[in-house]
Motif scaffolding. Structure first.
Motif, mmCIF file in Angstrom:
data_model
loop_
_atom_site.group_PDB
_atom_site.id
_atom_site.type_symbol
_atom_site.label_atom_id
_atom_site.label_comp_id
_atom_site.label_asym_id
_atom_site.label_seq_id
_atom_site.Cartn_x
_atom_site.Cartn_y
_atom_site.Cartn_z
ATOM 1 N N PRO A 424 -16.284 1.644 -14.031
ATOM 2 C CA PRO A 424 -15.716 0.349 -14.398
ATOM 3 C C PRO A 424 -14.445 0.513 -15.221
ATOM 4 O O PRO A 424 -14.382 1.343 -16.128
ATOM 5 N N ARG A 425 -13.427 -0.253 -14.868
ATOM 6 C CA ARG A 425 -12.169 -0.225 -15.621
ATOM 7 C C ARG A 425 -11.450 -1.548 -15.434
ATOM 8 O O ARG A 425 -11.689 -2.295 -14.466
ATOM 9 N N ASP A 426 -10.556 -1.842 -16.360
ATOM 10 C CA ASP A 426 -9.784 -3.079 -16.321
ATOM 11 C C ASP A 426 -8.452 -2.860 -15.612
ATOM 12 O O ASP A 426 -7.965 -1.735 -15.488
ATOM 13 N N HIS A 427 -7.871 -3.971 -15.164
ATOM 14 C CA HIS A 427 -6.468 -4.026 -14.738
ATOM 15 C C HIS A 427 -6.163 -3.142 -13.532
ATOM 16 O O HIS A 427 -5.087 -2.536 -13.455
ATOM 17 N N LEU A 428 -7.085 -3.044 -12.606
ATOM 18 C CA LEU A 428 -6.837 -2.379 -11.332
ATOM 19 C C LEU A 428 -7.252 -3.324 -10.224
ATOM 20 O O LEU A 428 -8.401 -3.784 -10.184
ATOM 21 N N ARG A 429 -6.332 -3.614 -9.320
ATOM 22 C CA ARG A 429 -6.647 -4.470 -8.176
ATOM 23 C C ARG A 429 -6.949 -3.593 -6.975
ATOM 24 O O ARG A 429 -6.163 -2.707 -6.633
ATOM 25 N N VAL A 430 -8.096 -3.829 -6.344
ATOM 26 C CA VAL A 430 -8.503 -3.059 -5.172
ATOM 27 C C VAL A 430 -8.509 -3.972 -3.953
ATOM 28 O O VAL A 430 -9.067 -5.067 -3.990
ATOM 29 N N ILE A 431 -7.879 -3.511 -2.876
ATOM 30 C CA ILE A 431 -7.798 -4.261 -1.620
ATOM 31 C C ILE A 431 -8.316 -3.380 -0.503
ATOM 32 O O ILE A 431 -7.979 -2.190 -0.429
ATOM 33 N N SER A 432 -9.126 -3.956 0.387
ATOM 34 C CA SER A 432 -9.676 -3.175 1.489
ATOM 35 C C SER A 432 -9.937 -4.086 2.678
ATOM 36 O O SER A 432 -10.393 -5.219 2.509
ATOM 37 N N ASN A 433 -9.647 -3.597 3.872
ATOM 38 C CA ASN A 433 -9.925 -4.350 5.099
ATOM 39 C C ASN A 433 -11.380 -4.135 5.491
ATOM 40 O O ASN A 433 -11.701 -3.362 6.383
ATOM 41 N N ARG A 434 -12.274 -4.866 4.812
ATOM 42 C CA ARG A 434 -13.692 -4.724 5.078
ATOM 43 C C ARG A 434 -14.252 -5.905 5.857
ATOM 44 O O ARG A 434 -15.461 -6.095 5.921
ATOM 45 N N GLY A 435 -13.376 -6.702 6.469
ATOM 46 C CA GLY A 435 -13.867 -7.784 7.314
ATOM 47 C C GLY A 435 -14.577 -7.220 8.524
ATOM 48 O O GLY A 435 -15.778 -7.413 8.720
ATOM 49 N N ALA A 436 -13.830 -6.500 9.366
ATOM 50 C CA ALA A 436 -14.414 -5.816 10.513
ATOM 51 C C ALA A 436 -14.635 -4.335 10.225
ATOM 52 O O ALA A 436 -15.184 -3.618 11.060
ATOM 53 N N SER A 437 -14.167 -3.882 9.060
ATOM 54 C CA SER A 437 -14.378 -2.503 8.592
ATOM 55 C C SER A 437 -13.791 -1.456 9.530
ATOM 56 O O SER A 437 -14.300 -0.342 9.615
ATOM 57 N N GLY A 438 -12.720 -1.803 10.229
ATOM 58 C CA GLY A 438 -12.073 -0.834 11.101
ATOM 59 C C GLY A 438 -11.081 0.019 10.346
ATOM 60 O O GLY A 438 -10.612 -0.344 9.265
ATOM 61 N N ILE A 439 -10.751 1.177 10.941
ATOM 62 C CA ILE A 439 -9.720 2.020 10.337
ATOM 63 C C ILE A 439 -8.342 1.673 10.886
ATOM 64 O O ILE A 439 -7.333 2.199 10.409
ATOM 65 N N ASP A 440 -8.285 0.796 11.896
ATOM 66 C CA ASP A 440 -6.997 0.490 12.523
ATOM 67 C C ASP A 440 -6.121 -0.347 11.596
ATOM 68 O O ASP A 440 -6.600 -1.128 10.792
ATOM 69 N N GLY A 441 -4.827 -0.138 11.719
ATOM 70 C CA GLY A 441 -3.862 -0.949 10.986
ATOM 71 C C GLY A 441 -3.763 -0.656 9.510
ATOM 72 O O GLY A 441 -3.135 -1.421 8.760
ATOM 73 N N PHE A 442 -4.319 0.480 9.053
ATOM 74 C CA PHE A 442 -4.365 0.698 7.609
ATOM 75 C C PHE A 442 -2.986 0.941 7.017
ATOM 76 O O PHE A 442 -2.652 0.397 5.958
ATOM 77 N N VAL A 443 -2.175 1.769 7.669
ATOM 78 C CA VAL A 443 -0.837 2.054 7.139
ATOM 79 C C VAL A 443 -0.045 0.753 6.985
ATOM 80 O O VAL A 443 0.571 0.497 5.942
ATOM 81 N N SER A 444 -0.070 -0.079 8.022
ATOM 82 C CA SER A 444 0.699 -1.326 7.987
ATOM 83 C C SER A 444 0.161 -2.286 6.941
ATOM 84 O O SER A 444 0.928 -2.980 6.275
ATOM 85 N N THR A 445 -1.169 -2.351 6.801
ATOM 86 C CA THR A 445 -1.743 -3.194 5.752
ATOM 87 C C THR A 445 -1.249 -2.749 4.384
ATOM 88 O O THR A 445 -0.836 -3.568 3.555
ATOM 89 N N ALA A 446 -1.286 -1.443 4.129
ATOM 90 C CA ALA A 446 -0.833 -0.933 2.829
ATOM 91 C C ALA A 446 0.647 -1.210 2.602
ATOM 92 O O ALA A 446 1.058 -1.574 1.494
ATOM 93 N N LEU A 447 1.458 -1.050 3.648
ATOM 94 C CA LEU A 447 2.882 -1.363 3.522
ATOM 95 C C LEU A 447 3.091 -2.837 3.218
ATOM 96 O O LEU A 447 3.940 -3.212 2.395
ATOM 97 N N GLY A 448 2.306 -3.707 3.882
ATOM 98 C CA GLY A 448 2.411 -5.137 3.615
ATOM 99 C C GLY A 448 2.019 -5.479 2.195
ATOM 100 O O GLY A 448 2.668 -6.305 1.535
ATOM 101 N N VAL A 449 0.956 -4.861 1.700
ATOM 102 C CA VAL A 449 0.550 -5.086 0.309
ATOM 103 C C VAL A 449 1.655 -4.648 -0.644
ATOM 104 O O VAL A 449 1.973 -5.344 -1.616
#
Length: 585
Positions: A424-449
């Motif tokens: 547990p820690r403060d002030h860290l935002r975590v984002i993950s594509n866990r809707g369909a939990s696929g590995i596809d599109g990860f680079v582009s998602t990270a670039l968009g973020v």
């Protein structure tokens, strides 16, 4: 507003203007001919940053990453034909992950459909039930009421993407353009009668055509008092939080008022301190502890699913109340006994006020003492050697990023390792594509973020997730500066399968599940002009990440691991946890 040379030009100008009025600041384009009018209108509008991707699948995930970072839909524009179909993976993730996304797909006009015309496929309803709203906007024409129709449609599209009729998600506008699609009255192939005559003006003062207001859904006071009484009368309770947009502070305030511990997945962004149990996966992997700590009531918020050990605790025999603002049925194990459709923040704040005081309990104290004991044991195992391991990378990266940073985490093992080893820690935002939990599109998602977040952004990924979306690095060379560090755990294949029953089939395992690729990621970095650093010891990880962040731009921090060693380490950790808890349960 400027006049239009033809109906296609008029529709494009009006749509882009209305999107900007609606708060859109970024859009993504995959180049093509039929979408020319939209491409030019977006490029020329100073209110909207345009990001150009060659690959439509990557473009869809870039828009999704922007939406995850900003909370606003990012329009993604593609030409007609198979380009549209390439958006489907991002649509699936936006649907299941409840991410606002606006799909603007150019199309051939009706007279060219089903005729064998070039780049013409059936685009009507192509995404099925994955979209919140679909509209065949129709061929633009210079007729009374057209501009109002286009503007109202754009406003509703933004509202539906943002959750007008249900949870946020993707919206699809199919836009049939007749030539000329360039802002001319004659492009050498098609003639129109003359410039578009109707006024293109929107509402005065730059207001949207239709302003949509939303009020949170509140629980009736009698029902809220009844639930507060149940919580107050239950000592052995838990708050379990999965991926959610709920306010962190109000959820923790409720847990403290109830005197209950919290189990929070990283992407909930609730794993921030007491009363959060960071080592829940390891604790509940111990059968004796799990039996002795079966709760009498569980409040569930958001969608969970990372830890099988947590899921095993939350069986149908445990009373569970799921709170969801949209009535999301987050219950794959058919264990939830009650679903409360209500705004999470308002409900939690109301319950906290009724409970009135912060409660303490032996039950919560035992959870937290066990958590501290297990985290010490796990830490000692991870720190024994300076050889990098996948669990230690997740632990050290999550702990070492600066306050205010965003960590984007790939599915498969990176998300699970972060869940199992992030303290547990403060002030860290975590984002993950866990809707369909696929590995596809990860680079582009990270670039968009990274483009949309306005804060230090680091990504944790496996080698297959990186390679699967390497086309995401093909952003237009004149794209706005992107600062992103990708920490790549490279075990030369699919490490998660080593933990699954497939591992027993030795003759087939390596080729069809392990799938070693043998690629040198340093060569990939050179090809895409990325920064690259190899990490050979655990102690080198955070200095390499910090140096890459300070240098700016896009960097790969490359950590090589071994799949068999990783499996053995996970097993040893659980063995040490079991020993540490032998006298506890």
């Amino acid at each position: 507003m400027e006049s239009a040379a033809n109906p296609s030009h008029a529709l494009a100008l009006v749509l882009v203007d209305e999107l900007a009025r609606g708060g859109i600041t970024d859009a993504v384009l995959a180049p093509g001919s039929r979408s020319t009018a939209l491409a030019l209108a977006l490029h020329e509008d100073p209110r909207i940053r345009l990001h150009v991707e060659i690959d439509e699948r990557s473009a869809g995930f870039l828009a999704l990453g922007l939406a995850r970072a900003t909370g606003r839909p990012a329009p993604v524009v593609v030409t007609s034909g198979s380009a549209v179909a390439n958006l489907h993976p991002a649509v699936v993730e936006a649907d299941t992950g409840q991410v606002p996304l606006l799909l603007l797909t150019a199309d051939r006009p009706p007279e060219l459909r089903h005729t064998g015309a070039n780049q013409a496929i059936d685009q009507l309803g192509i995404f099925g039930r994955s979209v919140r709203w679909f509209v065949e906007v129709g061929v633009p024409e210079d007729r009374p009421g057209a501009v109002g129709y286009w503007r109202a449609t754009a406003c509703r599209a933004l509202a539906e993407a943002g959750g007008l009729s249900g949870p946020p998600g993707p919206v699809h506008l199919n836009l049939a353009f007749r030539e000329p699609t360039v802002p001319l009255t004659d492009d050498g192939r098609a003639r129109v009668a003359g410039p578009f005559e109707a006024s293109l003006a929107g509402r005065s003062g730059g207001r949207p055509w239709t302003i949509v207001g939303r009020a949170p859904r509140h629980v009736p006071s009698a029902e809220l008092r009844s639930l507060a009484a149940r919580i107050a009368g239950t000592e052995r309770g838990l708050v379990v939080v999965g991926q959610t947009d709920a306010n962190v502070a109000v959820v923790l305030d409720l847990a403290r008022a109830a005197g209950w511990p919290v189990i929070a997945e990283p992407a909930s962004n609730v794993r921030t301190g007491d009363p959060v149990v960071g080592a829940a996966h390891h604790l509940l992997g111990n059968a004796a502890f799990a039996r002795a700590h079966r709760p009498d009531l569980v409040l569930r918020i958001g969608r969970t699913g990372l830890s099988r050990n947590v899921a095993a605790l939350l069986g149908p025999d445990v009373p569970q109340l799921l709170i969801d603002p949209h009535g999301g049925w987050h219950d794959p194990d058919r264990a939830v006994s009650e679903l409360l459709v209500a705004d999470v923040a308002a409900t939690a704040a109301g319950l906290t006020a009724l409970l009135a005081v912060t409660a303490g309990s032996d039950w919560a104290d035992r959870w937290l003492e066990a958590d501290r004991r297990v985290r010490r044991v796990v830490g000692s195992v991870l720190d024994e050697h300076d050889r990098p391991s996948e669990p230690r990378v997740a632990r050290d990266l999550g702990a070492g990023l600066p306050d205010g940073a965003t960590l984007v985490v790939a599915s498969s093992m990176p998300a699970r390792d972060l869940d199992a080893f992030l303290a547990p820690r403060d002030h860290l935002r975590v984002i993950s594509n866990r809707g369909a939990s696929g590995i596809d599109g990860f680079v582009s998602t990270a670039l968009g973020v990274a483009l949309g977040g306005g804060r230090p952004t680091v990504a944790l990924t496996g080698d297959l997730s990186l390679l699967h979306d390497a086309n995401g690095f093909l952003l237009s060379p004149d794209a706005p500066g992107i600062d992103l560090v990708l920490v790549v755990v490279d075990n030369d294949g699919g490490g998660i399968f080593s933990f699954l029953p497939q591992r027993r089939f030795e003759a087939s395992f390596e080729r069809v599940f392990g799938t070693p690729h043998g690629r040198d990621l340093a060569e990939l970095a050179r090809f895409h002009d990325l920064g690259h650093a190899d990490v050979s010891t655990a102690a080198e990880l955070m200095p390499a990440v910090d140096a890459a962040r300070e240098a700016g731009g896009i960097h790969l921090v490359h950590v090589r691991t071994d799949r068999d060693e990783n499996l053995a380490l996970h097993r040893r950790i659980q063995h040490e946890v079991d020993a540490a808890l032998a006298d506890f349960a």
